[in-house]
Design an enzyme around this catalytic site. Structure first.
Site, PDB file in Angstrom:
ATOM      1  N   LYS A 168      39.031  30.994  62.198  1.00 52.93           N
ATOM      2  CA  LYS A 168      39.208  29.881  63.138  1.00 52.93           C
ATOM      3  C   LYS A 168      39.478  30.472  64.510  1.00 52.93           C
ATOM      4  CE  LYS A 168      39.448  25.322  63.057  1.00 52.93           C
ATOM      5  NZ  LYS A 168      38.831  24.393  62.097  1.00 52.93           N
TER       6      LYS A 168
ATOM      7  N   ASP B 241      35.247  22.093  66.421  1.00 54.37           N
ATOM      8  CA  ASP B 241      36.466  21.467  65.901  1.00 54.37           C
ATOM      9  C   ASP B 241      36.924  20.550  67.043  1.00 54.37           C
ATOM     10  OD1 ASP B 241      38.500  21.734  63.515  1.00 54.37           O
ATOM     11  OD2 ASP B 241      39.769  21.716  65.278  1.00 54.37           O
TER      12      ASP B 241
HETATM   13  P1  NDP Z   1      37.091  15.501  68.226  1.00 56.19           P
HETATM   14  O1  NDP Z   1      37.514  16.341  69.369  1.00 56.19           O
HETATM   15  O2  NDP Z   1      35.695  15.032  68.157  1.00 56.19           O
HETATM   16  O3  NDP Z   1      38.027  14.233  68.095  1.00 56.19           O
HETATM   17  C1  NDP Z   1      39.397  14.364  67.960  1.00 56.19           C
HETATM   18  C2  NDP Z   1      40.022  13.001  67.903  1.00 56.19           C
HETATM   19  O4  NDP Z   1      41.379  13.121  67.547  1.00 56.19           O
HETATM   20  C3  NDP Z   1      40.007  12.290  69.246  1.00 56.19           C
HETATM   21  O5  NDP Z   1      39.954  10.911  69.040  1.00 56.19           O
HETATM   22  C4  NDP Z   1      41.343  12.715  69.841  1.00 56.19           C
HETATM   23  O6  NDP Z   1      41.845  11.822  70.821  1.00 56.19           O
HETATM   24  C5  NDP Z   1      42.224  12.710  68.629  1.00 56.19           C
HETATM   25  N1  NDP Z   1      43.302  13.694  68.799  1.00 56.19           N
HETATM   26  C6  NDP Z   1      43.185  15.014  69.013  1.00 56.19           C
HETATM   27  N2  NDP Z   1      44.382  15.599  69.158  1.00 56.19           N
HETATM   28  C7  NDP Z   1      45.269  14.601  69.031  1.00 56.19           C
HETATM   29  C8  NDP Z   1      46.675  14.566  69.085  1.00 56.19           C
HETATM   30  N3  NDP Z   1      47.408  15.670  69.299  1.00 56.19           N
HETATM   31  N4  NDP Z   1      47.275  13.356  68.890  1.00 56.19           N
HETATM   32  C9  NDP Z   1      46.545  12.230  68.685  1.00 56.19           C
HETATM   33  N5  NDP Z   1      45.207  12.215  68.638  1.00 56.19           N
HETATM   34  C10 NDP Z   1      44.587  13.382  68.809  1.00 56.19           C
HETATM   35  O7  NDP Z   1      37.469  16.365  66.927  1.00 56.19           O
HETATM   36  P2  NDP Z   1      36.948  16.211  65.427  1.00 56.19           P
HETATM   37  O8  NDP Z   1      36.648  14.796  65.125  1.00 56.19           O
HETATM   38  O9  NDP Z   1      35.912  17.240  65.221  1.00 56.19           O
HETATM   39  O10 NDP Z   1      38.224  16.689  64.609  1.00 56.19           O
HETATM   40  C11 NDP Z   1      39.203  15.777  64.097  1.00 56.19           C
HETATM   41  C12 NDP Z   1      39.971  16.458  62.983  1.00 56.19           C
HETATM   42  O11 NDP Z   1      39.057  16.803  61.933  1.00 56.19           O
HETATM   43  C13 NDP Z   1      40.688  17.755  63.345  1.00 56.19           C
HETATM   44  O12 NDP Z   1      41.873  17.848  62.574  1.00 56.19           O
HETATM   45  C14 NDP Z   1      39.724  18.833  62.872  1.00 56.19           C
HETATM   46  O13 NDP Z   1      40.369  20.042  62.610  1.00 56.19           O
HETATM   47  C15 NDP Z   1      39.196  18.189  61.600  1.00 56.19           C
HETATM   48  N6  NDP Z   1      37.926  18.681  61.100  1.00 56.19           N
HETATM   49  C16 NDP Z   1      36.815  18.665  61.876  1.00 56.19           C
HETATM   50  C17 NDP Z   1      35.619  19.107  61.369  1.00 56.19           C
HETATM   51  C18 NDP Z   1      34.353  19.035  62.137  1.00 56.19           C
HETATM   52  O14 NDP Z   1      33.300  19.322  61.561  1.00 56.19           O
HETATM   53  N7  NDP Z   1      34.355  18.640  63.389  1.00 56.19           N
HETATM   54  C19 NDP Z   1      35.522  19.653  60.000  1.00 56.19           C
HETATM   55  C20 NDP Z   1      36.737  19.539  59.243  1.00 56.19           C
HETATM   56  C21 NDP Z   1      37.891  19.084  59.790  1.00 56.19           C
HETATM   57  P3  NDP Z   1      41.691  12.180  72.377  1.00 56.19           P
HETATM   58  O15 NDP Z   1      40.285  11.826  72.720  1.00 56.19           O
HETATM   59  O16 NDP Z   1      42.721  11.365  73.042  1.00 56.19           O
HETATM   60  O17 NDP Z   1      41.981  13.651  72.491  1.00 56.19           O
HETATM   61  O1  2IT Z   2      37.885  22.588  59.952  1.00 55.70           O
HETATM   62  C1  2IT Z   2      36.678  22.757  59.704  1.00 55.70           C
HETATM   63  O2  2IT Z   2      36.263  22.919  58.550  1.00 55.70           O
HETATM   64  C2  2IT Z   2      35.735  22.748  60.828  1.00 55.70           C
HETATM   65  N1  2IT Z   2      36.143  22.532  61.956  1.00 55.70           N
HETATM   66  C3  2IT Z   2      34.279  23.031  60.580  1.00 55.70           C
HETATM   67  C4  2IT Z   2      34.048  24.512  60.493  1.00 55.70           C
HETATM   68  C5  2IT Z   2      32.604  24.934  60.424  1.00 55.70           C
HETATM   69  O3  2IT Z   2      32.402  26.158  60.442  1.00 55.70           O
HETATM   70  O4  2IT Z   2      31.703  24.100  60.328  1.00 55.70           O
END
Ligand code: NDP
Ligand code: 2IT
Length: 446
Positions: free
Chosen positions: A126, A166
């Site tokens: 990561k 992420d």
């Molecule tokens: P994005 O940046 O696309 O979206 C993040 C969302 O979460 C936004 O709505 C953001 O709001 C909100 N957010 C972020 N930080 C905070 C905080 N501290 N408090 C409240 N709201 C918050 O990210 P993703 O959708 O990609 O990721 C969301 C989650 O999913 C994370 O935990 C990530 O690790 C996990 N994840 C993502 C994967 C992926 O493929 N993208 C894979 C597996 C897990 P705002 O716009 O106000 O910042």
């Molecule tokens: O938390 C996660 O699994 C991710 N942000 C996706 C990682 C990836 O390599 O697709």
């Protein structure tokens, strides 16, 4: 607490002071693993737990860049190369002002188990930066990404370490970083996943985490003869994972009634349908606006500074960030009749919240199992890049569904208790551990 967990955690805390999220992630896994290791002492003799909690390599670097006013800005850059026993390091990059070493180590640690669960050959890693993309122009984001890659490029490669997105890193950022990597190396390779579809990306990768977490919820519900159809679903976040979870839940006949961002939550009891979701996608991905605008446009309630967990729902999908469901939130969810929690985010429930879910005997799918569809589809993107042959939407989606089913089956295998309850926390932790631990033993003391 089991005294052996206590003793192990005392060592982890002494070696990694102040890294609270990392301690939290390690403790949860240790609690699942100690009884399993008792039954399988070869893992104790090989000191697998001690080794697996120490990153193979941590890279820290300076990221200087020029803002639009011509002023020099300096951010921190990180890559944690946690474990390469079963494949190249694999895991996302997070750009958010809260990013620090402890948060990235927790995420890298979780990633090792998650990637193993996918059944694909990927190690865990990561990275990221404390850079805040909010309020920055496209040009500023590009200059930051280019500077970030100017250092990161020497540590990664398609057979070494393959980053992805992420929080704060989506298609735009992956594009800027890929462009700089290609220029520096003079190579067009699958060094990053989540690429654009015209230049090596996989169909369904943007959708995969949200779709996968929904498929996982459906698998859990099926163990009780239930389904997503007609269920009320509370989702947090409004980014990549939240958007595509909303899309899939709706497609499967459920009704999503909340979305949120770091400023607050919208509650739309009529449900967020296709037209409203299109608005959210435009608002968040193009205009980069706030969910408050949704409440104004559709005349629904907006809870400033609140998370969605006070709303009555059957299913909760925390899809924003770590520790966004605390003990009180969990109690409220259970009291209001929530029967299933499927975590799209990484470690969104505090240990106390997890305890509430397990005690209540509801279906609780921890992030490292429920959100593994994202990285699994990254693995499928790597396969397509190696073959230089893209797959159709249907092909990738069908593989994703099979992978989520397999992850669920692994959790059932390792997490089923004598009374029939499936503890998905134990299931995911032990199921993810075995393959990595066996590979580490086979490869000797390295
Ligand atoms: P994005 O940046 O696309 O979206 C993040 C969302 O979460 C936004 O709505 C953001 O709001 C909100 N957010 C972020 N930080 C905070 C905080 N501290 N408090 C409240 N709201 C918050 O990210 P993703 O959708 O990609 O990721 C969301 C989650 O999913 C994370 O935990 C990530 O690790 C996990 N994840 C993502 C994967 C992926 O493929 N993208 C894979 C597996 C897990 P705002 O716009 O106000 O910042
Ligand atoms: O938390 C996660 O699994 C991710 N942000 C996706 C990682 C990836 O390599 O697709």
């Amino acid at each position: 607490m089991d005294p052996r967990v206590q003793q192990f955690m005392a060592m982890i805390k002494a070696k990694n002071p102040g890294e609270n999220e990392f301690h939290q992630a390690v403790q949860e896994v240790t609690e699942s693993l100690i009884p399993f290791i008792d039954e399988n002492p070869k893992y104790r003799h090989a000191k697998i737990l001690e080794r697996i909690a120490e990153p193979e390599r941590v890279i820290l670097f300076r990221v200087p860049w020029l803002d639009d006013k011509g002023e020099i800005q300096i951010n921190k850059g990180y890559r944690i190369e946690m474990n390469s026993a079963i494949g190249p390091y694999k895991g996302g990059l997070r750009f958010h002002p809260t990013v620090n070493l402890g948060i990235l180590k927790f995420l890298a640690f979780e990633q090792v188990f998650k990637n193993s669960l996918t059944t694909l050959p990927m190690g865990g890693g990561k990275g990221g930066s404390d850079f805040d993309p909010k309020g920055k122009s496209d040009n500023e984001v590009m200059r930051f990404c280019q500077s970030f890659m100017c250092e990161l490029f020497r540590h990664i490669g398609p057979d070494t370490d393959v980053p992805a997105g992420d929080i704060g890193v989506g298609g735009r950022e992956v594009g800027y970083m890929f462009g700089m990597y290609k220029r520096l190396r003079n190579e067009f390779t699958g060094v990053l996943t989540g690429k654009g579809i015209e230049w090596g990306g996989s169909l369904i990768r943007p959708e995969a985490t949200g779709y996968g977490a929904t498929y996982f919820a459906a698998e859990m519900l099926a163990t009780r003869g239930d389904s997503i159809k007609d269920k009320i679903v509370a989702i947090s976040g409004s980014g990549n994972v939240a958007q595509f979870a909303t899309e899939k839940v709706t497609e499967m006949g459920g009704k999503v009634v909340t979305l949120s961002d770091s400023d607050g939550t919208i509650y739309d009891p009529k449900g967020i349908d296709r037209e409203k979701l299109n608005y959210v996608m435009e608002l968040k991905n193009v205009k980069r606006g706030r969910m408050k605008d949704y409440a104004e446009k559709y005349g629904v309630e907006y809870f400033e500074g609140k998370r969605p967990w006070m709303v009555k729902c059957d299913i909760a999908m925390p899809n924003a960030t770590q520790n966004e469901i605390d003990e009180n939130d969990a109690k409220m969810l259970v009291k209001n009749g929530c029967v299933c929690v499927s975590e799209g985010a990484n470690m969104p429930s505090t240990p106390e919240a997890v305890e509430v879910f397990l005690k209540a005997g509801i279906l609780y799918g921890p992030g490292k199992a429920a959100n593994a569809g994202g990285v699994a589809t990254s693995g499928l993107e790597m396969t397509q890049n190696s073959m230089r042959l893209p797959w159709s939407r249907e092909e990738v989606d069908s593989r994703l569904q099979t992978i989520m089913k397999n992850i669920h089956a692994t959790c059932v295998k390792y997490g089923s208790k004598d009374n029939g309850f499936i503890n998905y926390v134990d299931g995911a932790n032990i199921g993810g551990f075995v393959k990595v631990a066996n590979a580490m033993i086979a490869q000797g003391v390295v």
